[in-house]
Design a protein around this motif. Structure first.
Motif, PDB file in Angstrom:
ATOM      1  N   GLN A 251      14.652  53.245  52.824  1.00  0.00           N
ATOM      2  CA  GLN A 251      16.062  53.109  52.442  1.00  0.00           C
ATOM      3  C   GLN A 251      16.886  52.576  53.607  1.00  0.00           C
ATOM      4  N   SER A 254      16.076  48.850  53.985  1.00  0.00           N
ATOM      5  CA  SER A 254      16.652  48.045  52.903  1.00  0.00           C
ATOM      6  C   SER A 254      18.155  47.880  53.086  1.00  0.00           C
ATOM      7  N   ARG A 258      21.383  44.520  52.546  1.00  0.00           N
ATOM      8  CA  ARG A 258      22.292  44.673  51.409  1.00  0.00           C
ATOM      9  C   ARG A 258      23.227  43.477  51.232  1.00  0.00           C
ATOM     10  N   LYS A 266      18.058  43.718  44.792  1.00  0.00           N
ATOM     11  CA  LYS A 266      18.384  45.073  45.268  1.00  0.00           C
ATOM     12  C   LYS A 266      17.842  46.123  44.310  1.00  0.00           C
ATOM     13  N   GLN A 270      14.968  48.987  45.086  1.00  0.00           N
ATOM     14  CA  GLN A 270      15.229  50.412  44.897  1.00  0.00           C
ATOM     15  C   GLN A 270      14.247  51.026  43.897  1.00  0.00           C
ATOM     16  N   GLN A 271      13.916  50.269  42.868  1.00  0.00           N
ATOM     17  CA  GLN A 271      12.965  50.776  41.875  1.00  0.00           C
ATOM     18  C   GLN A 271      11.594  51.015  42.502  1.00  0.00           C
TER      19      GLN A 271
END
Length: 321
Positions: A251, A254, A258, A266, A270-271
């Motif tokens: 996280q 990532s 952003r 994105k 996240q998935q």
């Protein structure tokens, strides 16, 4: 400090029987397919058998630990009159001093000379306790507390294997840094590279070591602070990262992207991170996607992170964790 091997591979000490050498008490071996097939391409081996080194022949009477598990004697299974603990301990201390160019050590499990834990220690009633340590291994490790060590049997666990190899390469990286020289800026750069690997393994130590270097004064000697820093780093990396801590790092990484990714990319990232945290996919899946986006949107700070590739990709160590 010795230079690395000419081919650039880290050197690993290893119990000689694991390499196929016939040095066991029965003149046999315990050749490890994991070491010889999976790891051999990436490491130079330094095979050692302390029992042969102290003069025991092959074949020979088996030896065992007896007495106090903290300070056991080492005797033959039939002839208990001679205690070999002294010679084994002395050889362990000797090798700890001489093997200054290794980056790790793989020991034979359950061995009265080389086992790291759960070695049988026989009591007066003939029954064993199961919490001893091989005498040679104990003496060696006492003098080399920062060196990555592991038993071959435990390396069949994918999480423990990945953890050990990551520590080996971190150790090798530090040896390279020492050859180049320690300075305040070199320490800060080294720590910057290991920031997220450290966060994955031990978030508390991540904060502690950040403060250690953040509070470094201008008159602090990096030659003294550096070894202290590295010792704490190696102890911290011994803790295995979890899906939770890996997910936290993913996280963080990532977040750097952003402003570069569209909503679809994105959401996909996240998935996939969520799928990893739930145990649906292995760690290599979100990392592969993250690296793909980094190739499209390079970030110099992220690209230097040891976390993204703490060991050669073709070892496949993150495919099963």
């Amino acid at each position: 400090m010795n230079a690395p091997s000419p081919n650039g591979k880290p050197r690993l000490a290893i119990s000689a029987c694991l390499t196929g050498l016939n040095v066991r008490y029965n003149a046999g071996h315990k050749a490890s397919s994991l070491c010889l097939d999976l790891l051999d391409k990436h490491f130079d081996w330094v095979p050692l058998c302390p029992e042969v080194a102290i003069g025991l022949g092959t074949p020979r009477e088996p030896i065992r630990l007896v007495g106090d598990p903290e300070h056991p004697a080492v005797t033959g299974t039939r002839n208990s009159t001679t205690d070999l603990a002294g010679p084994l301990r002395a050889y362990g201390q000797q090798m700890a001093g001489e093997l200054d160019d290794i980056c790790g050590y793989i020991f034979m499990q359950k061995s009265p000379s080389c086992g790291l834990e759960r070695v049988k220690v026989y009591q007066e009633d003939g029954h064993p306790a199961h919490h001893g340590r091989g005498v040679y291994a104990a003496a060696f490790c006492a003098l080399r507390p920062d060196l990555p060590v592991e038993e071959e049997g435990r390396l069949h666990d994918p999480v423990l294997r990945e953890n050990f190899i990551a520590r080996v390469y971190a150790y090798a990286d530090w040896q390279q840094q020492l050859r180049q020289g320690l300075s305040r800026s070199a320490l800060i750069r080294f720590h910057a590279r290991y920031k997220y690997l450290l966060m994955a393994h031990n978030p508390q130590a991540y904060r502690t070591l950040g403060r250690l270097l953040g509070n470094m004064r201008r008159d602090d000697d990096p030659q003294q602070l550096g070894p202290r820093y590295f010792s704490q780093l190696m102890q911290a990396l011994r803790r295995c990262a979890s899906r939770g801590t890996h997910g936290n790092v993913l996280q963080h990484l990532s977040g750097y992207l952003r402003n570069d990714l569209g909503q679809g990319d994105k959401a996909e990232l996240q998935q996939v991170i969520g799928q990893y945290q739930r145990g649906v996919v292995p760690l290599v899946v979100p990392l592969t996607l993250l690296k793909h986006h980094l190739r499209c949107h390079p970030d110099p700070y992220l690209l230097q992170q040891a976390y993204l590739q703490p060991h050669p990709e073709d070892l496949g160590l993150r495919n099963a964790i």
